[in-house]
Structures are given as structure tokens and as C-alpha cells.
Design an enzyme around this catalytic site. Structure first.
Site, mmCIF file in Angstrom:
data_model
loop_
_atom_site.group_PDB
_atom_site.id
_atom_site.type_symbol
_atom_site.label_atom_id
_atom_site.label_comp_id
_atom_site.label_asym_id
_atom_site.label_seq_id
_atom_site.Cartn_x
_atom_site.Cartn_y
_atom_site.Cartn_z
ATOM 1 N N ASN A 1 9.359 -5.364 12.889
ATOM 2 C CA ASN A 1 9.403 -6.248 11.727
ATOM 3 C C ASN A 1 10.588 -7.195 11.890
ATOM 4 O OD1 ASN A 1 10.009 -7.339 9.122
ATOM 5 N ND2 ASN A 1 8.809 -5.710 8.176
ATOM 6 N N HIS B 1 6.620 -9.773 6.695
ATOM 7 C CA HIS B 1 6.330 -9.448 5.297
ATOM 8 C C HIS B 1 6.761 -10.627 4.426
ATOM 9 C CE1 HIS B 1 6.325 -6.148 1.964
ATOM 10 N NE2 HIS B 1 6.090 -7.334 1.447
ATOM 11 N N GLU C 1 2.198 -7.826 6.391
ATOM 12 C CA GLU C 1 2.191 -6.934 5.242
ATOM 13 C C GLU C 1 2.667 -7.684 4.014
ATOM 14 O OE1 GLU C 1 4.697 -3.706 6.539
ATOM 15 O OE2 GLU C 1 6.475 -4.632 5.684
ATOM 16 N N HIS D 1 9.269 2.751 7.047
ATOM 17 C CA HIS D 1 10.324 2.628 6.046
ATOM 18 C C HIS D 1 11.438 3.624 6.353
ATOM 19 C CE1 HIS D 1 11.546 0.497 2.384
ATOM 20 N NE2 HIS D 1 12.321 1.553 2.198
ATOM 21 N N HIS E 1 14.478 -3.101 9.584
ATOM 22 C CA HIS E 1 15.888 -3.115 9.201
ATOM 23 C C HIS E 1 16.767 -2.324 10.166
ATOM 24 C CE1 HIS E 1 19.284 -3.422 6.426
ATOM 25 N NE2 HIS E 1 19.513 -2.138 6.674
#
Length: 240
Positions: A7, A43, A70, A191, A215
Site C-alpha cells: 500500500n 486507498h 480499496e 492492518h 504503514h
């Protein structure tokens, strides 16, 4: 083998904090591919506070690996974007407006009819669908009734409890994964997965198709380098 989708939202967050185009988000996608990622995830949110809709269009033009978008399908703007760019996968997340980060899965029982309709829309366009769910049997069973191809298990509780009792922390995920497989669903996860907890998760979760990590990986890249960080995350998955 479990795939790693990177991501790249955090690149856009840094860029947007100063204006201009540094770092270049499109280059971040190109480099993720070159450095061994199996996919790239973005995202976009309605306020475009990190990934912009124009970024998504630009990345679609250069992507050579799997592209996963997403976001909140309750926003018509998001639905229109996905149908325009036609990613390999769309991951539906029940975000509230202005939400800082995703923090829960769909209520696949209460929102069943809506999910059936929106998933049908994306699948009709040839896009694989995945929906964000908590590791609860009733939510997995509800997901199977929506027609989705995959679920993405929301792993925040696993990550939070990992250091206290990792064996206990992963149990609901194992149960959810086994049930999902029995019901014909593919399994993604994401996550707060990181270099400390990823290997154990991948080794012990059956039928895991893909993890999406942003992240933690980008934070590690600040110290370790982008290519090295991607390879280290891949190594955790390859040991499973």
C-alpha cells in the site's frame, strides 16, 4: 505462496504535506513492482488527503503487477473511479466519512442486500471483489452470501495482542480462515501487520492468498530502504 501487496498511500501523504510531486507516487508504484512486490494497493478517500483520484488513473497506466483499489463503496465517486480504471481487485471497506484509518469490518448480515448489489456491479465489470471483515464466524458466513470472491481479515486485534499471547491472538483468524475456505472464499489480510508479527501470522493462517501492508512497511523503509523493506516482508511470507 502468500502474495504481498504494498500500500503506497504513505508516499502520497508525504508528498501532499509539501505540495509538488516529491515523492513521486507513480514512481513508488513502479519501484514496488521492480523491488519484488506482488501487487500495489491504493486507498483513495473522498477528501484525497493522501492518494488522489488522478494518482489512481496514472498508476493504472503503468501497473504491470496486480492492482488493488480499496475504499468506501458507499461513496459514488469511488464506485465510478473503480469502474473507470478496472483494477484487478477492489477491496470494499466500510469507512465513515473523514475516518483516519480503517478500524472495522462490514456487518455482512445487516448490510447483506447492499453488498450483494455493489459486489454484483464490480463483478459484472470483471473485477475480483474482496470485502473487509472481522474474524467472526457469523460475518464470514454473511460474506459468503454476498457473492464476494474474497474476504480481507482485519488484523488489528491480532497485531495488538501478538506480544501478549500470539497463540491466542491468532485463533479467531484460523477459525475464520478455515470457515471461509469451506465456503469457497479466498482469504486476504491486512492492518498493522509488520516485520515482528507477519511471519507467525503467515505460518499459521491456512489458505492465505494475500496480505496488504502499507504503514509499517513504509516506516521500515525510512530506516532500511524501500527495496530492502519489501524483500524483508517477502521473506517473512516465504518462510511460511
Amino acid at each position: 505462496m502468500t502474495k504481498l501487496s504494498v500500500n503506497i498511500n504513505k508516499f502520497a501523504t508525504i508528498r501532499n504535506s509539501r505540495g509538488g510531486n516529491n515523492p513521486d507516487v507513480v514512481k513508488a508504484a513502479i519501484d514496488a513492482q521492480a523491488f519484488g512486490a506482488d501487487g500495489v494497493t491504493v486507498h483513495p478517500r473522498p477528501d484525497e488527503r493522501h492518494i488522489r483520484y488522478s494518482d489512481v488513473r496514472a498508476i493504472r497506466n503503468i501497473i504491470t503487477t496486480e492492482f488493488n483499489i480499496e475504499g468506501n463503496c458507499l461513496e459514488q465517486k469511488f464506485v465510478d473511479l473503480v469502474l473507470e480504471v478496472l483494477p484487478d481487485q477492489v477491496t470494499l471497506v466500510p469507512d465513515a466519512e473523514g475516518q483516519l484509518t480503517s478500524d472495522h469490518g462490514w456487518d455482512t448480515i445487516r448490510q447483506r442486500d447492499y453488498l450483494i448489489d455493489i459486489i454484483r456491479t464490480f463483478k459484472k465489470a470483471g473485477i475480483r471483489t474482496s470485502i473487509f471483515v472481522d474474524p467472526l464466524r457469523e460475518m464470514v458466513e454473511g460474506a459468503a452470501e454476498t457473492g464476494t470472491d474474497r474476504i480481507e481479515l482485519y488484523t488489528e486485534s491480532y497485531a495488538r495482542e501478538y506480544s501478549q499471547n500470539r497463540t491466542q491472538a491468532i485463533l479467531p483468524y484460523i477459525d475464520a480462515a478455515k470457515l471461509a475456505n469451506q465456503l469457497g472464499l479466498g482469504i486476504n489480510a491486512g492492518h498493522d501487520l509488520d516485520l515482528q508479527n507477519l511471519r507467525y501470522f503467515a505460518e499459521n493462517l491456512p489458505f492465505l492468498d494475500e496480505v496488504s501492508i502499507g504503514h509499517a512497511l513504509i516506516c521500515d523503509a525510512l530506516y532500511l530502504g524501500y527495496e530492502n523493506a519489501i524483500q524483508l516482508y517477502k521473506r517473512q511470507l516465504n518462510h511460511s
